[in-house]
Write a protein that holds these residues in place. Structure first.
Motif, PDB file in Angstrom:
ATOM      1  N   ILE A  57       0.849  -1.188   0.000  1.00  0.00           N
ATOM      2  CA  ILE A  57       0.000   0.000   0.000  1.00  0.00           C
ATOM      3  C   ILE A  57       0.886   1.240   0.000  1.00  0.00           C
ATOM      4  O   ILE A  57       1.737   1.401   0.876  1.00  0.00           O
ATOM      5  CB  ILE A  57      -0.925   0.011   1.227  1.00  0.00           C
ATOM      6  CG1 ILE A  57      -1.792  -1.258   1.249  1.00  0.00           C
ATOM      7  CG2 ILE A  57      -1.806   1.246   1.225  1.00  0.00           C
ATOM      8  CD1 ILE A  57      -2.581  -1.431   2.532  1.00  0.00           C
ATOM      9  N   VAL A  58       0.678   2.103  -0.977  1.00  0.00           N
ATOM     10  CA  VAL A  58       1.454   3.345  -1.080  1.00  0.00           C
ATOM     11  C   VAL A  58       0.487   4.521  -1.091  1.00  0.00           C
ATOM     12  O   VAL A  58      -0.694   4.362  -1.386  1.00  0.00           O
ATOM     13  CB  VAL A  58       2.338   3.363  -2.346  1.00  0.00           C
ATOM     14  CG1 VAL A  58       3.401   2.278  -2.275  1.00  0.00           C
ATOM     15  CG2 VAL A  58       1.498   3.199  -3.617  1.00  0.00           C
ATOM     16  N   ASP A  59       0.986   5.708  -0.755  1.00  0.00           N
ATOM     17  CA  ASP A  59       0.136   6.898  -0.751  1.00  0.00           C
ATOM     18  C   ASP A  59      -0.414   7.208  -2.137  1.00  0.00           C
ATOM     19  O   ASP A  59      -1.563   7.607  -2.279  1.00  0.00           O
ATOM     20  CB  ASP A  59       0.930   8.109  -0.257  1.00  0.00           C
ATOM     21  CG  ASP A  59       1.089   8.124   1.252  1.00  0.00           C
ATOM     22  OD1 ASP A  59       0.379   7.359   1.927  1.00  0.00           O
ATOM     23  OD2 ASP A  59       1.914   8.897   1.761  1.00  0.00           O
ATOM     24  N   ILE A  81      -0.671  -0.824  -4.527  1.00  0.00           N
ATOM     25  CA  ILE A  81      -2.015  -0.273  -4.648  1.00  0.00           C
ATOM     26  C   ILE A  81      -1.999   1.089  -3.973  1.00  0.00           C
ATOM     27  O   ILE A  81      -1.491   1.242  -2.862  1.00  0.00           O
ATOM     28  CB  ILE A  81      -3.068  -1.219  -4.022  1.00  0.00           C
ATOM     29  CG1 ILE A  81      -4.476  -0.677  -4.253  1.00  0.00           C
ATOM     30  CG2 ILE A  81      -2.803  -1.473  -2.557  1.00  0.00           C
ATOM     31  CD1 ILE A  81      -5.578  -1.677  -3.914  1.00  0.00           C
ATOM     32  N   GLY A  82      -2.514   2.107  -4.646  1.00  0.00           N
ATOM     33  CA  GLY A  82      -2.433   3.476  -4.145  1.00  0.00           C
ATOM     34  C   GLY A  82      -3.647   3.861  -3.308  1.00  0.00           C
ATOM     35  O   GLY A  82      -4.789   3.566  -3.662  1.00  0.00           O
ATOM     36  N   LEU A  83      -3.387   4.537  -2.188  1.00  0.00           N
ATOM     37  CA  LEU A  83      -4.486   5.054  -1.371  1.00  0.00           C
ATOM     38  C   LEU A  83      -5.344   6.022  -2.176  1.00  0.00           C
ATOM     39  O   LEU A  83      -6.559   6.101  -1.982  1.00  0.00           O
ATOM     40  CB  LEU A  83      -3.933   5.764  -0.136  1.00  0.00           C
ATOM     41  CG  LEU A  83      -3.324   4.893   0.969  1.00  0.00           C
ATOM     42  CD1 LEU A  83      -2.731   5.778   2.062  1.00  0.00           C
ATOM     43  CD2 LEU A  83      -4.361   3.965   1.566  1.00  0.00           C
ATOM     44  N   ILE A  86      -7.789   4.000  -4.221  1.00  0.00           N
ATOM     45  CA  ILE A  86      -8.832   3.396  -3.383  1.00  0.00           C
ATOM     46  C   ILE A  86      -9.873   4.437  -3.011  1.00  0.00           C
ATOM     47  O   ILE A  86     -11.086   4.223  -3.140  1.00  0.00           O
ATOM     48  CB  ILE A  86      -8.216   2.765  -2.116  1.00  0.00           C
ATOM     49  CG1 ILE A  86      -7.318   1.581  -2.492  1.00  0.00           C
ATOM     50  CG2 ILE A  86      -9.313   2.305  -1.155  1.00  0.00           C
ATOM     51  CD1 ILE A  86      -6.532   1.008  -1.334  1.00  0.00           C
ATOM     52  N   SER A  87      -9.401   5.594  -2.543  1.00  0.00           N
ATOM     53  CA  SER A  87     -10.318   6.657  -2.122  1.00  0.00           C
ATOM     54  C   SER A  87     -11.183   7.144  -3.284  1.00  0.00           C
ATOM     55  O   SER A  87     -12.411   7.270  -3.157  1.00  0.00           O
ATOM     56  CB  SER A  87      -9.502   7.822  -1.544  1.00  0.00           C
ATOM     57  OG  SER A  87     -10.343   8.874  -1.152  1.00  0.00           O
ATOM     58  N   GLU A  88     -10.543   7.377  -4.429  1.00  0.00           N
ATOM     59  CA  GLU A  88     -11.274   7.862  -5.612  1.00  0.00           C
ATOM     60  C   GLU A  88     -12.301   6.831  -6.076  1.00  0.00           C
ATOM     61  O   GLU A  88     -13.437   7.178  -6.420  1.00  0.00           O
ATOM     62  CB  GLU A  88     -10.279   8.168  -6.724  1.00  0.00           C
ATOM     63  CG  GLU A  88     -10.899   8.767  -7.971  1.00  0.00           C
ATOM     64  CD  GLU A  88      -9.877   9.054  -9.060  1.00  0.00           C
ATOM     65  OE1 GLU A  88     -10.301   9.337 -10.186  1.00  0.00           O
ATOM     66  OE2 GLU A  88      -8.657   8.995  -8.771  1.00  0.00           O
ATOM     67  N   SER A  89     -11.906   5.560  -6.082  1.00  0.00           N
ATOM     68  CA  SER A  89     -12.804   4.504  -6.566  1.00  0.00           C
ATOM     69  C   SER A  89     -14.017   4.331  -5.663  1.00  0.00           C
ATOM     70  O   SER A  89     -15.144   4.139  -6.145  1.00  0.00           O
ATOM     71  CB  SER A  89     -12.034   3.183  -6.666  1.00  0.00           C
ATOM     72  OG  SER A  89     -11.025   3.257  -7.653  1.00  0.00           O
ATOM     73  N   SER A 115      -2.293   3.838   7.030  1.00  0.00           N
ATOM     74  CA  SER A 115      -2.850   3.543   5.708  1.00  0.00           C
ATOM     75  C   SER A 115      -4.109   2.690   5.839  1.00  0.00           C
ATOM     76  O   SER A 115      -5.127   2.938   5.174  1.00  0.00           O
ATOM     77  CB  SER A 115      -1.816   2.813   4.844  1.00  0.00           C
ATOM     78  OG  SER A 115      -0.734   3.648   4.528  1.00  0.00           O
ATOM     79  N   VAL A 116      -4.028   1.680   6.698  1.00  0.00           N
ATOM     80  CA  VAL A 116      -5.193   0.819   6.943  1.00  0.00           C
ATOM     81  C   VAL A 116      -6.344   1.636   7.515  1.00  0.00           C
ATOM     82  O   VAL A 116      -7.511   1.457   7.140  1.00  0.00           O
ATOM     83  CB  VAL A 116      -4.807  -0.339   7.889  1.00  0.00           C
ATOM     84  CG1 VAL A 116      -6.043  -1.085   8.374  1.00  0.00           C
ATOM     85  CG2 VAL A 116      -3.852  -1.298   7.188  1.00  0.00           C
TER      86      VAL A 116
END
Length: 595
Positions: A57-59, A81-83, A86-89, A115-116
Motif C-alpha cells: 500500500i502506497v500513498d 495499490i495506491g491510497l 482506493i479513495s477515488e474509486s 494507511s489501513v
C-alpha cells in the motif's frame, strides 16, 4: 590459427544470438507496455469492485508499467495499490449503478496502520453513503491483524476453512548488531543530542538489548495502537474490549476458521465456490455465469456518468513526500531536499495555487535536507494556507519538515515525534588493520586536517566538536517545533528527546491538531482558505509509463531481491541503510514492523 578463428567465430555467433534474444525480449516488453497503455477499461453491469490488499500500500499509485507485466523468468515485480486510487474509486462507486458491492481481498496487509485506518474510514464513508454490501474474504493461509481490523467494517467476513486468523496482540522485535560488529572489528562512534535518551536508532550498535527508555516508548505507542484497534473491532463486531484481549491472550493464530466463527471474530468459513455463490447473490448473476469484476487500479481511470467535476481555476497543491530524507537506497528515490523544496517553492510562487497540502510519510533522514525542506515549508506557510497530512510515519526529519504548517492532520495510529538528532561515524580501523592486514597512514597541513577519519577512533577534540554540532542541531530542531507549534523550547524538549509517539499520544501533547487522512487535510485547507470551488493537483508530476520504463535499470537489483527475499528483504535493507549512514541525522530510532 584454425582453432583461433574457430573460437572467434563461435564468440561472434554467441554475441549475435544473445543480442537477438535481448532484442526479442525488448519487443515483448515494449508490446506489453503499449498494450497496457492502450487498454480500454470497461465496467460491466452487475460488477464487484475488487480491492486487493495483498499488495504494497502506497500513498500514491505510480505509472510503472512493469507492475502489470508477468514475464516468466524475468523480473519479479512488487505490485502496489495506491491510497489515492482506493479513495477515488470508493467515492465513484457510491452512485455507479454498475457496481453492486465491494470485495475486499485480504491476507497479509503490506501497509502501515495509518494507511489501513484511511482505507477503513473510506469504507465506512462508503457504507454511510449507500446500501451496497462490503464482502471481506481471506483464502490465502492467514489473515493478519491489520487486515482483520480493516475487514471488520465489512457486512460479512469470510475465511477459507483452512485459513487462520492472526489475532494475538502487537509484538515487535529489534535486531542488535553490536556483537557482530565487535567480531568484525568495526566500532560505531555515536553521539546523541543532549537528553536524547529515547533516540534509540543507535542502540543496535551500542547494546545487546533494548534500553529501558526504548522499551518504555515502544510499549506506550504499541498499547495506543492496539487499544485503538480493539475499540474499532469492538464497535464493529459487538465484542467487548475485555473479551477481545482474552482472545488475543489465547493467541488465535493457527486455530481453524470455524473456531473464529464460534468466538464471533468472523461470520463464516467457506470454500471458494461458496464465496462465488455469495458474489452471484450480491450482483444478481444467475446460474454459473462469470461474475464481472473491476480492480481499483482500473476503476480509478474510468469516468462515471454524471460525476465529472466542474473545472476550477482554484488549485490546491497536494505535494507528496514519501521515503527517507536525503537517503536513496535499493532503487527507492526517497526525498531529496532540493527536489521537494523546488516543488513547494513552485506552488508558493504560482498564484493559481490557493492552498498547499503536504503529505508526509517519512521516518526522517539527513539533517541538511530536512532543513532545506523546512525552510521552503515555512516560507510557503507565511504566504498561503498550508496543511500537513501524516501517513503511516512522520517522525524525526518527517516531523521537522512539517512543524511550520498551519495545521497538522494525522491518524490516531500514525507514528510521529522522535524530535532528536544523532551522529554516527564508523571506525573500520580494527577490521582493516587486524582482520585484513590493511594499514593506513596520513599527513596533513594542520593539526586537524584529517578530521574525521573512518580508519581510527575520534580524538577527544573531534568528539567534542561533533557533540557541540549535534547539540546546536538539536536546539535548532527544538526552536523550529516551538515556533511552529506555539510552544516553549522547554516544553518541546520535555516531549522530545528522540521519543516516538502514536498519533493519539501526539494529539494529547500538542504535536498534531486533528485526526484524519489526506482527504480530511484537503477539506480542512479548502475551508481555511474559504474556497467555494477547487481542484487538486498532485505534485511532483508522475513520470509517464515510458519514463518509468527507463528507470528499470536502477531498480533491477531491488526488484530481484524483493522478489527473492519477500518479507525478509527488510532486514537486508535495514542493515544496508545502517552501514551507509555516516554523518548527522534526524531520523526515527528504528524501522517499525509490528506483527
Amino acid at each position: 590459427m584454425k582453432e583461433f578463428f574457430k573460437y572467434v567465430l563461435a564468440t561472434i555467433v554467441g554475441v549475435l544470438a544473445l543480442s537477438l534474444i535481448g532484442t526479442f525480449l525488448m519487443f515483448i516488453i515494449f508490446g506489453a507496455i503499449i498494450a497496457s497503455a492502450d487498454k480500454q477499461v470497461t465496467v460491466a453491469d452487475q460488477s464487484m469492485l475488487v480491492i486487493d490488499l495483498n499488495q504494497s500500500i502506497v500513498d500514491r499509485a505510480s505509472n510503472d508499467p512493469f507492475e502489470d507485466i508477468e514475464l516468466p523468468g524475468f523480473l519479479s515485480s512488487v505490485k502496489t495499490i495506491g491510497l489515492d486510487h482506493i479513495s477515488e474509486s470508493l467515492k465513484k462507486a457510491v452512485d455507479d449503478d454498475r457496481i453492486k458491492g465491494i470485495y475486499l481481498k485480504l491476507s497479509t496487509t503490506n501497509g502501515g496502520f495509518a494507511s489501513v485506518e484511511e482505507i477503513r474510514n473510506d469504507l465506512i464513508a462508503f457504507k454511510d453513503s449507500c446500501d451496497k454490501p462490503i464482502y471481506a474474504c481471506a483464502d490465502q493461509m492467514l489473515l493478519d491483524q491489520k487486515g482483520y481490523y480493516l475487514a471488520t467494517v465489512a457486512d460479512q467476513i469470510v475465511l477459507h476453512p483452512e485459513v487462520t486468523l492472526d489475532f494475538r496482540g502487537l509484538g515487535s522485535e529489534l535486531m542488535f548488531y553490536k556483537n557482530a560488529l565487535d567480531k568484525l572489528g568495526v566500532e560505531m562512534q555515536i553521539i546523541r543530542g543532549p537528553n536524547n535518551k529515547f533516540k534509540s536508532a543507535v542502540e543496535p550498535f551500542m547494546l545487546e538489548e533494548m534500553s529501558e527508555a526504548s522499551r518504555e516508548q515502544r510499549l506506550l505507542y504499541m498499547n495506543s495502537l492496539w487499544n485503538h484497534m480493539l475499540n474499532g473491532i469492538s464497535e464493529a463486531r459487538g465484542i467487548s474490549v475485555e473479551q477481545l484481549n482474552v482472545l488475543a491472550d489465547e493467541a488465535q493464530t493457527y486455530k481453524k476458521a470455524i473456531e473464529m466463527v464460534e468466538n464471533g471474530l468472523i461470520d463464516a468459513a467457506k470454500y471458494r465456490d461458496e464465496v462465488l455463490n455469495d458474489m452471484r447473490e450480491i450482483t444478481g448473476i444467475e446460474g454459473t455465469d462469470a461474475i464481472p469484476v473491476v480492480s481499483v487500479k482500473d476503476y480509478a481511470k474510468v469516468p462515471v456518468k454524471g460525476q465529472s467535476k466542474k473545472y476550477s481555476r482554484n488549485k490546491v497543491a497536494v505535494i507528496y513526500a514519501s521515503g527517507e530524507i536525503g537517503v536513496a537506497l535499493s532503487g527507492d528515490e526517497g526525498i531529496s531536499g532540493d527536489k521537494l523544496g523546488k516543488e513547494i517553492r513552485k506552488a508558493r510562487q504560482d498564484s493559481s495555487y490557493k492552498a498547499i497540502v503536504l503529505r508526509v510519510n517519512s521516518p526522517g533522514g539527513a539533517v541538511f535536507d530536512s532543513e532545506t525542506i523546512w525552510r521552503e515549508v515555512k516560507l510557503a506557510a507565511e504566504e498561503k494556507t498550508l496543511v500537513v497530512s501524516f501517513g503511516d510515519v512522520a517522525a524525526s526529519g518527517g516531523y521537522y519538515i512539517s512543524c511550520p504548517a498551519d495545521k497538522i492532520v494525522a491518524s490516531p495510529n500514525t507514528i510521529t515525534g522522535s524530535i532528536g538528532i544523532f551522529g554516527q561515524i564508523p571506525n573500520f580501523g580494527e577490521l582493516m588493520n587486524d582482520k585484513l592486514g590493511i594499514t593506513t597512514d596520513a599527513v596533513g597541513t594542520n593539526e586537524h586536517s584529517n578530521f574525521v577519519s573512518l580508519m581510527r577512533p575520534m580524538t577527544p577534540y573531534e568528539k567534542q566538536r561533533m557533540t557541540h554540532y549535534i547539540s546546536i542541531g538539536y536546539d535548532t530542531f527544538l526552536s523550529h517545533v516551538a515556533d511552529g507549534r506555539g510552544m516553549t523550547k522547554e516544553a518541546v524538549d520535555n516531549i522530545g528527546q528522540g521519543r516516538v509517539w502514536s498519533g493519539e499520544n501526539a494529539m494529547e501533547i500538542g504535536l498534531i491538531d486533528e485526526f484524519g487522512g489526506l482527504e480530511h487535510a484537503i477539506q480542512l485547507a479548502v475551508e481555511m482558505e474559504g474556497l467555494e470551488d477547487y481542484r487538486t493537483v498532485s505534485l511532483p508530476a508522475l513520470k509517464s509509463p515510458f519514463e518509468e520504463m527507463f528507470k528499470l535499470g536502477g531498480n533491477v537489483k531491488a526488484r530481484i531481491l524483493k522478489g527473492e527475499l519477500g518479507d525478509t528483504y527488510r532486514y537486508y535493507e535495514h542493515l544496508k541503510k545502517a552501514t551507509e549512514m555516516n554523518g548527522i541525522y534526524a531520523r526515527m530510532p528504528y524501522d517499525i514492523y509490528l506483527n
